[in-house]
Design an enzyme around this catalytic site. Structure first.
Site, PDB file in Angstrom:
ATOM      1  N   ASN A 107      57.557  84.090  16.802  1.00  0.00           N
ATOM      2  CA  ASN A 107      57.783  85.295  16.002  1.00  0.00           C
ATOM      3  C   ASN A 107      56.735  86.356  16.293  1.00  0.00           C
ATOM      4  OD1 ASN A 107      60.137  85.207  14.520  1.00  0.00           O
ATOM      5  ND2 ASN A 107      59.263  84.060  12.831  1.00  0.00           N
ATOM      6  N   ASP A 159      61.946  70.426  13.571  1.00  0.00           N
ATOM      7  CA  ASP A 159      61.061  71.582  13.444  1.00  0.00           C
ATOM      8  C   ASP A 159      60.914  72.242  14.818  1.00  0.00           C
ATOM      9  OD1 ASP A 159      58.980  72.821  11.421  1.00  0.00           O
ATOM     10  OD2 ASP A 159      58.022  72.783  13.394  1.00  0.00           O
ATOM     11  N   GLU A 211      61.733  77.353   9.753  1.00  0.00           N
ATOM     12  CA  GLU A 211      62.209  76.963  11.066  1.00  0.00           C
ATOM     13  C   GLU A 211      62.570  75.482  11.097  1.00  0.00           C
ATOM     14  OE1 GLU A 211      57.670  76.595  11.275  1.00  0.00           O
ATOM     15  OE2 GLU A 211      59.143  77.874  10.308  1.00  0.00           O
TER      16      GLU A 211
END
Length: 446
Positions: free
Chosen positions: A324, A316, A360
């Site tokens: 983002n 992760d 992700e």
């Protein structure tokens, strides 16, 4: 990175391949309605795309050919994805009849709904017209030896006579264009000597036809030209018998089908390409979740069968939402692509699997890997991501993008399920995040 956005990109890639193809394609529902058609398909039949959308398939099929296609829909097993070909007639928008070769491939969606049917359509009207001409020539051939000679000398198909051994007794002038030989060069040669070695078993011996239930056979094969190259032939062979019913000679009509064979190969390649695209995450280029599920199930069964260790690593990206929000989705997409490439660089064995598991999150499956090996690979993965040095000013753990990893390893038993190993890796990942991120944690039973 929004996982739904990546899924949209994957669908757009598939749609682009579908709509821009020069091959005529259509997607049909199990109950016989057009779902999607591409521009080549519309041009073939003279329809606009909106005219065919949600239109019943049978409405553009010649009434005499509808039962043939419905038999495919009803008889094909649900898990049969092989390519099936049929020659059927379509009714164009202007009312004309169009002969086509339709290749139908069944697609079973991953969500378990009813199957869909993918169609590749080739216009074979001209070939059918030539076949009709050939049939007329065949009738004339039986009626008169004089008429037979006239047709044989002018036909674009090669007509030949053979004795029981396959030796040429007569060859029509078409052999000049098709094979590069003069007719007299072939007379006396046994045809089997010019066959491609791989196709010898595909061509029946005259005696086999004589002993069979039918005196007429159709077969395709490769035949050697005078220059040493090979041409694909499709031959109709017929046994002519004397008044006593015994074998007299074999009569063959052969045509060049190299162009058709090339198209069939292209159709199969296109079908394989579409299948490959459907298994790849469009953004990162690694396997998607569907492909992972298939491969993971296979590796679990293999490890269970041979009692070998199987490792799962969940990865992760740390604080990716903040990334983002700070740099925007375009930079987020680029970050995911760079991380995927770094993971690929660290996972080098051919049998290892790397896939996009979520927004992700990535997952790696390592067959024949124990805990120690899993720890080594996971640490290498962590370093590869960190060494990218992608700036991340909003990260609470590092000024660059990092990743947390959880590993779990088991030797599967009948009492376990494959889902348990994924849950163990997820628990280890959670512990890695809890302990400060940018680290590897291995699942240890309580």
């Amino acid at each position: 990175m929004d996982f739904q956005w990546a899924e949209i990109q994957e669908k757009e890639l598939l749609a682009s391949s579908f709509h821009q193809s020069a091959l005529s394609m259509a997607l049909v529902s199990a109950d016989g309605f057009f779902i999607h058609v591409n521009s080549s398909f519309c041009s073939l039949l003279g329809y606009a795309e909106e005219e065919l959308s949600d239109k019943p398939w049978k409405s553009v099929i010649h009434p005499d050919d509808r039962d043939l296609l419905y038999s495919f829909l009803s008889d094909s097993p649900a898990n049969d994805r092989s390519l099936k070909q049929h020659e059927i007639r379509y009714i164009c928008r202007n009312g004309e009849t169009l002969w086509t070769c339709v290749s139908i491939s069944q697609i079973t969606p991953s969500n378990g709904i009813r199957p869909l049917y993918f169609k590749l359509v080739q216009d074979v009207t001209e070939r059918k017209r030539k076949e009709d001409d050939a049939k007329q020539a065949w009738n004339a051939l039986l009626e008169s030896e004089r008429m037979y000679r006239m047709i044989a000398d002018h036909s674009t198909d090669m007509i030949s006579k053979h004795d029981r051994s396959g030796r040429f007794l007569y060859v029509s002038p078409a052999c000049r264009k098709l094979l590069g030989y003069e007719p007299e060069e072939l007379v006396g040669i046994i045809a089997y000597e010019l066959l491609h070695p791989e196709d010898l078993d595909a061509v029946p011996q005259p005696q086999d036809i004589v002993d069979g239930r039918s005196d007429i056979v159709l077969f395709s094969y490769r035949f050697r030209r005078k220059d040493g190259s090979y041409v694909w032939f499709e031959t109709t062979g017929s046994i002519l018998r004397g008044d006593d019913g015994e074998f007299k000679e074999a009569l063959c009509t052969s045509r060049d089908i190299s162009a058709r064979k090339k198209l069939e190969h292209q159709l199969l390649q296109t079908n394989e390409l579409l299948q490959q695209i459907s298994n790849i995450d469009a953004l990162t280029g690694v396997a998607n979740r569907r492909r992972f599920d298939e491969c993971y199930a296979l590796e679990w069964r293999q490890a269970l069968r041979f009692s070998t260790p199987l490792t799962v690593i969940l990865i992760d990206i740390d604080y990716f939402k903040k990334y983002n929000d700070t740099y925007g989705h375009q930079k987020g997409d680029l970050c995911l692509q760079q991380v995927a490439n770094a993971l690929r660089a660290a996972v080098k064995r051919p049998g290892d699997i790397i896939a996009r598991y979520g927004g992700e999150e990535f997952v790696i499956v390592l067959p024949f890997t124990d805990k120690r090996g899993a720890q080594t690979v996971a640490e290498q993965l962590r370093r590869e991501v960190e060494s990218l040095s992608i700036p991340h000013r909003q990260s609470d753990v590092s000024p660059v993008v990092t990743a947390s990893l959880g590993t779990a390893t088991v030797i599967p038993t009948l009492e376990m399920t494959s889902h348990e190993l994924l849950l163990q890796a997820d628990k280890a990942l959670y512990q890695a995040k809890k302990d400060g991120r940018n680290r590897v944690k291995t699942y240890e039973p309580a």
